[in-house]
Design a protein around this motif. Sequence first.
Motif, PDB file in Angstrom:
ATOM      1  N   GLN A  23       0.693  -1.163   0.016  1.00 23.48           N
ATOM      2  CA  GLN A  23      -0.166   0.080  -0.057  1.00 23.48           C
ATOM      3  C   GLN A  23       0.734   1.322  -0.140  1.00 23.48           C
ATOM      4  O   GLN A  23       0.404   2.205  -0.727  1.00 23.48           O
ATOM      5  CB  GLN A  23      -1.150  -0.180   1.112  1.00 23.48           C
ATOM      6  N   ILE A  24       1.987   1.208   0.845  1.00 24.81           N
ATOM      7  CA  ILE A  24       2.995   2.360   0.770  1.00 24.81           C
ATOM      8  C   ILE A  24       3.619   2.603  -0.527  1.00 24.81           C
ATOM      9  O   ILE A  24       3.773   3.624  -0.930  1.00 24.81           O
ATOM     10  CB  ILE A  24       3.808   2.203   2.086  1.00 24.81           C
ATOM     11  N   ALA A  25       4.035   1.433  -1.005  1.00 22.26           N
ATOM     12  CA  ALA A  25       4.934   1.544  -2.220  1.00 22.26           C
ATOM     13  C   ALA A  25       3.863   2.149  -3.366  1.00 22.26           C
ATOM     14  O   ALA A  25       4.454   2.644  -4.108  1.00 22.26           O
ATOM     15  CB  ALA A  25       5.251   0.138  -2.735  1.00 22.26           C
ATOM     16  N   LYS A  26       2.587   1.655  -3.477  1.00 21.69           N
ATOM     17  CA  LYS A  26       1.718   2.236  -4.589  1.00 21.69           C
ATOM     18  C   LYS A  26       1.440   3.812  -4.425  1.00 21.69           C
ATOM     19  O   LYS A  26       1.501   4.430  -5.491  1.00 21.69           O
ATOM     20  CB  LYS A  26       0.366   1.616  -4.543  1.00 21.69           C
ATOM     21  N   LYS A  27       1.514   4.218  -2.988  1.00 26.98           N
ATOM     22  CA  LYS A  27       1.362   5.629  -2.945  1.00 26.98           C
ATOM     23  C   LYS A  27       2.487   6.484  -3.046  1.00 26.98           C
ATOM     24  O   LYS A  27       2.509   7.573  -3.650  1.00 26.98           O
ATOM     25  CB  LYS A  27       0.760   5.697  -1.392  1.00 26.98           C
ATOM     26  N   HIS A  28       3.528   5.902  -3.038  1.00 28.14           N
ATOM     27  CA  HIS A  28       4.838   6.624  -2.888  1.00 28.14           C
ATOM     28  C   HIS A  28       5.987   6.184  -3.973  1.00 28.14           C
ATOM     29  O   HIS A  28       7.041   6.470  -3.996  1.00 28.14           O
ATOM     30  CB  HIS A  28       5.659   6.685  -1.479  1.00 28.14           C
ATOM     31  N   ASN A  29       5.332   5.486  -4.846  1.00 29.21           N
ATOM     32  CA  ASN A  29       6.238   4.785  -6.071  1.00 29.21           C
ATOM     33  C   ASN A  29       7.422   4.123  -5.642  1.00 29.21           C
ATOM     34  O   ASN A  29       8.542   4.575  -6.103  1.00 29.21           O
ATOM     35  CB  ASN A  29       6.745   5.913  -6.949  1.00 29.21           C
ATOM     36  N   SER A  30       7.255   3.218  -4.655  1.00 31.05           N
ATOM     37  CA  SER A  30       8.420   2.675  -3.953  1.00 31.05           C
ATOM     38  C   SER A  30       8.768   1.354  -4.413  1.00 31.05           C
ATOM     39  O   SER A  30       7.765   0.700  -5.044  1.00 31.05           O
ATOM     40  CB  SER A  30       8.386   2.459  -2.413  1.00 31.05           C
ATOM     41  N   GLU A  31       9.913   0.808  -4.474  1.00 32.56           N
ATOM     42  CA  GLU A  31      10.392  -0.570  -4.757  1.00 32.56           C
ATOM     43  C   GLU A  31      10.491  -1.280  -3.528  1.00 32.56           C
ATOM     44  O   GLU A  31      10.781  -0.981  -2.418  1.00 32.56           O
ATOM     45  CB  GLU A  31      11.803  -0.713  -5.473  1.00 32.56           C
ATOM     46  N   LEU A  77       0.127  -7.240  -4.994  1.00 35.12           N
ATOM     47  CA  LEU A  77       1.505  -6.673  -5.458  1.00 35.12           C
ATOM     48  C   LEU A  77       1.433  -6.382  -7.107  1.00 35.12           C
ATOM     49  O   LEU A  77       2.547  -6.148  -7.570  1.00 35.12           O
ATOM     50  CB  LEU A  77       2.468  -7.900  -5.065  1.00 35.12           C
ATOM     51  N   ASP A  78       0.335  -6.418  -7.659  1.00 40.76           N
ATOM     52  CA  ASP A  78       0.130  -6.018  -9.161  1.00 40.76           C
ATOM     53  C   ASP A  78       0.716  -4.570  -9.275  1.00 40.76           C
ATOM     54  O   ASP A  78       0.298  -3.754  -8.677  1.00 40.76           O
ATOM     55  CB  ASP A  78      -1.212  -6.110  -9.478  1.00 40.76           C
ATOM     56  N   GLY A  79       1.503  -4.634 -10.280  1.00 42.22           N
ATOM     57  CA  GLY A  79       1.801  -3.166 -10.837  1.00 42.22           C
ATOM     58  C   GLY A  79       3.135  -2.783  -9.985  1.00 42.22           C
ATOM     59  O   GLY A  79       3.733  -1.797 -10.341  1.00 42.22           O
ATOM     60  N   LEU A  80       3.676  -3.409  -8.944  1.00 42.95           N
ATOM     61  CA  LEU A  80       4.556  -3.185  -8.237  1.00 42.95           C
ATOM     62  C   LEU A  80       6.041  -3.939  -8.492  1.00 42.95           C
ATOM     63  O   LEU A  80       6.156  -4.819  -9.247  1.00 42.95           O
ATOM     64  CB  LEU A  80       4.693  -3.381  -6.623  1.00 42.95           C
ATOM     65  N   THR A  81       7.325  -2.958  -8.367  1.00 37.82           N
ATOM     66  CA  THR A  81       8.409  -3.800  -8.526  1.00 37.82           C
ATOM     67  C   THR A  81       9.179  -4.499  -7.481  1.00 37.82           C
ATOM     68  O   THR A  81       9.246  -3.763  -6.189  1.00 37.82           O
ATOM     69  CB  THR A  81       9.510  -2.749  -8.959  1.00 37.82           C
ATOM     70  N   VAL A  82       8.931  -5.770  -7.532  1.00 34.98           N
ATOM     71  CA  VAL A  82       9.413  -6.465  -6.147  1.00 34.98           C
ATOM     72  C   VAL A  82      10.770  -7.527  -6.735  1.00 34.98           C
ATOM     73  O   VAL A  82      10.511  -8.177  -7.168  1.00 34.98           O
ATOM     74  CB  VAL A  82       8.115  -7.545  -5.717  1.00 34.98           C
ATOM     75  N   HIS A  83      11.877  -7.267  -5.646  1.00 27.48           N
ATOM     76  CA  HIS A  83      12.994  -7.790  -5.848  1.00 27.48           C
ATOM     77  C   HIS A  83      12.988  -9.119  -4.610  1.00 27.48           C
ATOM     78  O   HIS A  83      12.509  -8.809  -3.650  1.00 27.48           O
ATOM     79  CB  HIS A  83      14.301  -6.940  -5.611  1.00 27.48           C
ATOM     80  N   GLU A  84      13.458 -10.107  -5.260  1.00 25.24           N
ATOM     81  CA  GLU A  84      13.615 -11.340  -4.216  1.00 25.24           C
ATOM     82  C   GLU A  84      15.030 -11.466  -3.746  1.00 25.24           C
ATOM     83  O   GLU A  84      16.085 -11.245  -4.526  1.00 25.24           O
ATOM     84  CB  GLU A  84      13.292 -12.515  -5.217  1.00 25.24           C
ATOM     85  N   ILE A  85      15.248 -11.631  -2.493  1.00 23.86           N
ATOM     86  CA  ILE A  85      16.375 -11.819  -1.787  1.00 23.86           C
ATOM     87  C   ILE A  85      16.233 -12.881  -1.091  1.00 23.86           C
ATOM     88  O   ILE A  85      15.466 -13.113  -0.083  1.00 23.86           O
ATOM     89  CB  ILE A  85      16.969 -10.703  -0.883  1.00 23.86           C
TER      90      ILE A  85
END
Length: 274
Positions: A23-31, A77-85
């Motif tokens: 939710q925060i990432a979508k509002k603030h364009n975060s990865e 998570l649709d539309g978000l950039t999510v990196h896997e570590i």
Amino acid sequence: MKKILVPTDFSTEAENALKVAAQIAKKHNSEIYLLHMLEIPMQEIDAVSTYTDVPEVMFFMKMAHQKFEDIMNSSYLDGLTVHEIVKPDGSFNGISEICKEHGITMIIMGSHGSNGIKEMFIGSNAEKAVRHSDVPVLVIKNEHDNFSIDDIVFASDFKNDNKETYRQATEFATTFDAKLHLLMVNTASNFTTTKKANDRINEFISDCSFQNFTLNIYNDESVEKGVLNFSKHIDADLIGISTHGRQGIAHFLNGSISEDLVNHANRPVITFKI
């Protein structure tokens, strides 16, 4: 808040944190950087450090990646950039290095807290992250369908070593257009008059331009109880507090109010490292 690290053990609590991060990432364009600290049996530690193809290690790695695939298919998570570590280390000792390596600006993680003997000798993973992280740590306890922040309690003793954390808190509040409720808790063993407390707080914030705040002096049996009771009284959305990040024997003897709050508060808590 451009790069958010979300540690996960694939539990419900971890997913609650990921949903908030989304939710925060979508509002603030975060990865989002989704991290799993792989718990490897002790006899395999040397093998992991040299990255050989030990079957047991490869099995654990494969299972982790399969669970990541399931998470990545979640609609939130649709539309978000999510990196896997995936890191072959079950501890949180290296979390600062991970943050530096990827330029992480905030950690969001879930916690169900811990109590009794477990809390004293082991502690929760959230507590460990608070202790080791140099970036703010937002700890989520429950599921939030609509995560919004309007009122933040910032608890402090308002001494000079907390000024940097206050600056971080004002930046965080500004991002969410939230009000800060500055809180100093009075206890019988460390009593300060209302006038002296107000003077100390006003002096503390005198060189900061942030204006969306209230001043509060609250009396209680302990600092922790005071923070929890005041936050309940105003129905705060979030508790913010500074942490020294004590480790080793200093942590065991002195404890940490921030870590106690992480374990015992029902509402979200964010910590800022001094």
